[in-house]
Design a protein around this motif. Structure first.
Motif, PDB file in Angstrom:
ATOM      1  N   VAL A 114      24.437  -4.065 -29.431  1.00  0.00           N
ATOM      2  CA  VAL A 114      24.408  -3.226 -30.641  1.00  0.00           C
ATOM      3  C   VAL A 114      24.391  -4.103 -31.888  1.00  0.00           C
ATOM      4  O   VAL A 114      23.665  -3.836 -32.858  1.00  0.00           O
ATOM      5  CB  VAL A 114      25.621  -2.280 -30.659  1.00  0.00           C
ATOM      6  N   GLY A 115      25.179  -5.184 -31.874  1.00  0.00           N
ATOM      7  CA  GLY A 115      25.196  -6.092 -33.015  1.00  0.00           C
ATOM      8  C   GLY A 115      23.844  -6.735 -33.258  1.00  0.00           C
ATOM      9  O   GLY A 115      23.422  -6.922 -34.410  1.00  0.00           O
ATOM     10  N   ALA A 116      23.141  -7.072 -32.185  1.00  0.00           N
ATOM     11  CA  ALA A 116      21.809  -7.669 -32.339  1.00  0.00           C
ATOM     12  C   ALA A 116      20.822  -6.669 -32.930  1.00  0.00           C
ATOM     13  O   ALA A 116      19.972  -7.033 -33.758  1.00  0.00           O
ATOM     14  CB  ALA A 116      21.318  -8.169 -30.986  1.00  0.00           C
ATOM     15  N   ILE A 117      20.923  -5.409 -32.519  1.00  0.00           N
ATOM     16  CA  ILE A 117      20.059  -4.374 -33.097  1.00  0.00           C
ATOM     17  C   ILE A 117      20.315  -4.247 -34.594  1.00  0.00           C
ATOM     18  O   ILE A 117      19.378  -4.187 -35.405  1.00  0.00           O
ATOM     19  CB  ILE A 117      20.291  -3.030 -32.381  1.00  0.00           C
ATOM     20  N   VAL A 118      21.586  -4.226 -34.977  1.00  0.00           N
ATOM     21  CA  VAL A 118      21.945  -4.153 -36.394  1.00  0.00           C
ATOM     22  C   VAL A 118      21.412  -5.382 -37.140  1.00  0.00           C
ATOM     23  O   VAL A 118      20.868  -5.273 -38.251  1.00  0.00           O
ATOM     24  CB  VAL A 118      23.475  -4.039 -36.555  1.00  0.00           C
ATOM     25  N   ALA A 119      21.551  -6.555 -36.530  1.00  0.00           N
ATOM     26  CA  ALA A 119      21.094  -7.786 -37.174  1.00  0.00           C
ATOM     27  C   ALA A 119      19.582  -7.762 -37.424  1.00  0.00           C
ATOM     28  O   ALA A 119      19.107  -8.170 -38.494  1.00  0.00           O
ATOM     29  CB  ALA A 119      21.463  -8.991 -36.303  1.00  0.00           C
ATOM     30  N   LEU A 120      18.817  -7.271 -36.443  1.00  0.00           N
ATOM     31  CA  LEU A 120      17.369  -7.217 -36.611  1.00  0.00           C
ATOM     32  C   LEU A 120      16.970  -6.228 -37.696  1.00  0.00           C
ATOM     33  O   LEU A 120      16.011  -6.462 -38.446  1.00  0.00           O
ATOM     34  CB  LEU A 120      16.713  -6.847 -35.280  1.00  0.00           C
ATOM     35  N   ILE A 121      17.697  -5.120 -37.789  1.00  0.00           N
ATOM     36  CA  ILE A 121      17.413  -4.146 -38.852  1.00  0.00           C
ATOM     37  C   ILE A 121      17.660  -4.765 -40.220  1.00  0.00           C
ATOM     38  O   ILE A 121      16.856  -4.630 -41.151  1.00  0.00           O
ATOM     39  CB  ILE A 121      18.270  -2.883 -38.655  1.00  0.00           C
ATOM     40  N   VAL A 122      18.788  -5.462 -40.356  1.00  0.00           N
ATOM     41  CA  VAL A 122      19.105  -6.117 -41.626  1.00  0.00           C
ATOM     42  C   VAL A 122      18.076  -7.195 -41.938  1.00  0.00           C
ATOM     43  O   VAL A 122      17.636  -7.340 -43.086  1.00  0.00           O
ATOM     44  CB  VAL A 122      20.528  -6.714 -41.573  1.00  0.00           C
ATOM     45  N   PHE A 123      17.683  -7.960 -40.927  1.00  0.00           N
ATOM     46  CA  PHE A 123      16.696  -9.023 -41.125  1.00  0.00           C
ATOM     47  C   PHE A 123      15.368  -8.457 -41.630  1.00  0.00           C
ATOM     48  O   PHE A 123      14.748  -9.014 -42.535  1.00  0.00           O
ATOM     49  CB  PHE A 123      16.481  -9.769 -39.814  1.00  0.00           C
ATOM     50  N   ALA A 124      14.938  -7.351 -41.028  1.00  0.00           N
ATOM     51  CA  ALA A 124      13.615  -6.808 -41.351  1.00  0.00           C
ATOM     52  C   ALA A 124      13.615  -5.936 -42.593  1.00  0.00           C
ATOM     53  O   ALA A 124      12.686  -5.999 -43.414  1.00  0.00           O
ATOM     54  CB  ALA A 124      13.074  -6.026 -40.156  1.00  0.00           C
ATOM     55  N   TRP A 125      14.671  -5.085 -42.765  1.00  0.00           N
ATOM     56  CA  TRP A 125      14.625  -4.081 -43.829  1.00  0.00           C
ATOM     57  C   TRP A 125      15.843  -4.076 -44.754  1.00  0.00           C
ATOM     58  O   TRP A 125      15.894  -3.280 -45.686  1.00  0.00           O
ATOM     59  CB  TRP A 125      14.480  -2.689 -43.203  1.00  0.00           C
ATOM     60  N   GLY A 126      16.840  -4.865 -44.460  1.00  0.00           N
ATOM     61  CA  GLY A 126      17.996  -4.950 -45.337  1.00  0.00           C
ATOM     62  C   GLY A 126      19.137  -4.047 -44.916  1.00  0.00           C
ATOM     63  O   GLY A 126      18.969  -3.120 -44.108  1.00  0.00           O
ATOM     64  N   ALA A 127      20.312  -4.323 -45.474  1.00  0.00           N
ATOM     65  CA  ALA A 127      21.520  -3.584 -45.098  1.00  0.00           C
ATOM     66  C   ALA A 127      21.452  -2.123 -45.512  1.00  0.00           C
ATOM     67  O   ALA A 127      22.089  -1.264 -44.886  1.00  0.00           O
ATOM     68  CB  ALA A 127      22.744  -4.257 -45.727  1.00  0.00           C
ATOM     69  N   ARG A 128      20.711  -1.809 -46.560  1.00  0.00           N
ATOM     70  CA  ARG A 128      20.629  -0.416 -47.009  1.00  0.00           C
ATOM     71  C   ARG A 128      19.938   0.474 -45.975  1.00  0.00           C
ATOM     72  O   ARG A 128      20.171   1.684 -45.949  1.00  0.00           O
ATOM     73  CB  ARG A 128      19.892  -0.341 -48.356  1.00  0.00           C
ATOM     74  N   GLN A 129      19.121  -0.127 -45.121  1.00  0.00           N
ATOM     75  CA  GLN A 129      18.480   0.658 -44.064  1.00  0.00           C
ATOM     76  C   GLN A 129      19.507   1.141 -43.051  1.00  0.00           C
ATOM     77  O   GLN A 129      19.304   2.184 -42.414  1.00  0.00           O
ATOM     78  CB  GLN A 129      17.405  -0.192 -43.372  1.00  0.00           C
ATOM     79  N   LEU A 130      20.617   0.409 -42.914  1.00  0.00           N
ATOM     80  CA  LEU A 130      21.674   0.850 -41.998  1.00  0.00           C
ATOM     81  C   LEU A 130      22.265   2.183 -42.452  1.00  0.00           C
ATOM     82  O   LEU A 130      22.621   3.030 -41.628  1.00  0.00           O
ATOM     83  CB  LEU A 130      22.782  -0.199 -41.917  1.00  0.00           C
ATOM     84  N   VAL A 131      22.372   2.352 -43.770  1.00  0.00           N
ATOM     85  CA  VAL A 131      22.881   3.617 -44.310  1.00  0.00           C
ATOM     86  C   VAL A 131      21.895   4.743 -44.006  1.00  0.00           C
ATOM     87  O   VAL A 131      22.295   5.858 -43.647  1.00  0.00           O
ATOM     88  CB  VAL A 131      23.137   3.495 -45.822  1.00  0.00           C
TER      89      VAL A 131
END
Length: 296
Positions: A114-131
């Protein structure tokens, strides 16, 4: 005599565009391949547990729904990757993956996934995409089974609570009952509230459904939390009623109704009632949100 074909400007532009697309796709392909190499084991173990463990079976439903919701929600128009932060999170996830492998601890390895999935999202689109993707990510987290130690420590108190409620309801119906821990003694019959009857399975599924309904129907975070929190007492209460119904049918109708297919059917019927109660509460909260919105 041979001739040399000379590319036109349009053809040169098309070739350059194709090469540019290839260079843009190559990092994604490499990242996907590396992700599969590193996390294929945890993903396979997780899918196997979803398929074979009834307590984790809701993951078979949650994971596809999470993917669909992420696709439907899409990427923020102003999304901007944060490579440094994403890379740091990815390094932590990979280290956690290998620590979990060395300790043979499945939950740690799955957490690293799960952490790796979050990391790839942040890498590609930024932390705001997590929201923006909070709902599918929450469903992914809920699809990861808790460690056996945690499940066992939670199951036993739920067994005792279900036994107490079932025994109280049986006594209310004038049925002679003696409660001994998670054992309910009736005249000529003994009911043993096992770990499978603790309600932990339905509790996990109801909480996940509460998160899904709250994310799709409700707008305000406090109201969403209220619905999710309501799933807990609803699951506990209806599981106690299930124990009561089992004892009632065993005492008045047939002892065989407390086991096998009929017992399983009772569990499904009770869960349907729990889902209906949760849906009804969500309907009420949606109406209240609209009233508050008009009054504001």
């Amino acid at each position: 005599m041979s001739t040399v074909a000379v590319a036109t400007p349009v053809e040169r532009e098309r070739a350059a565009a194709a090469a540019s697309r290839g260079r843009a796709v190559l990092p994604w392909v490499a990242t996907g391949a590396a992700f599969l190499v590193l996390f294929a084991g945890p993903m396979a173990d997780l899918a196997k547990q979803w398929w074979t463990d009834p307590n984790a079976g809701h993951g078979l439903l949650l994971a596809p729904i999470a993917l669909y919701l992420a696709w439907r929600t899409g990427v923020r128009p102003d999304a901007k990757g944060q490579p440094v932060l994403g890379l740091c999170l990815l390094v932590v996830s990979v280290l956690l993956r290998y620590v979990g492998a060395l300790a043979a601890e499945l939950f740690t390895m799955r957490t690293s996934l799960v952490g790796a999935i979050v990391a790839l999202i942040v890498f590609a689109w930024g932390a705001r995409q997590l929201v923006r993707w909070w709902l599918p990510l929450t469903l992914v987290v809920l699809s990861v089974p808790l460690p056996t130690v945690v499940l066992n420590s939670a199951a036993f108190p739920l067994q005792l609570e279900a036994s107490k409620m079932g025994a109280a309801l049986l006594a209310w119906r004038q049925i002679p009952v003696l409660l001994d821990g998670n054992v309910i003694r009736l005249p000529g019959h003994t009911l043993f509230v096992t770990e499978a009857c603790s309600g932990l399975r339905s509790l996990a599924a109801l909480v996940a459904l509460g998160v899904l309904i709250a994310g799709l129907w409700l707008k305000k975070p406090p109201v969403r939390l209220l619905l999710i929190a309501a799933a807990i007492p609803v699951a506990i209460l209806l599981n106690g009623i299930r124990v009561f119904l089992t004892g009632f049918l065993v005492f008045f109708v047939d002892p065989k109704l407390g086991e096998g297919f009929m017992h399983l059917t009772e569990g499904w019927i009770i869960f349907v009632f729990a889902f209906a109660i949760l849906g009804g509460l969500a309907w009420v909260l949606v109406r209240l949100e609209r009233l508050w919105g008009r009054a504001a």
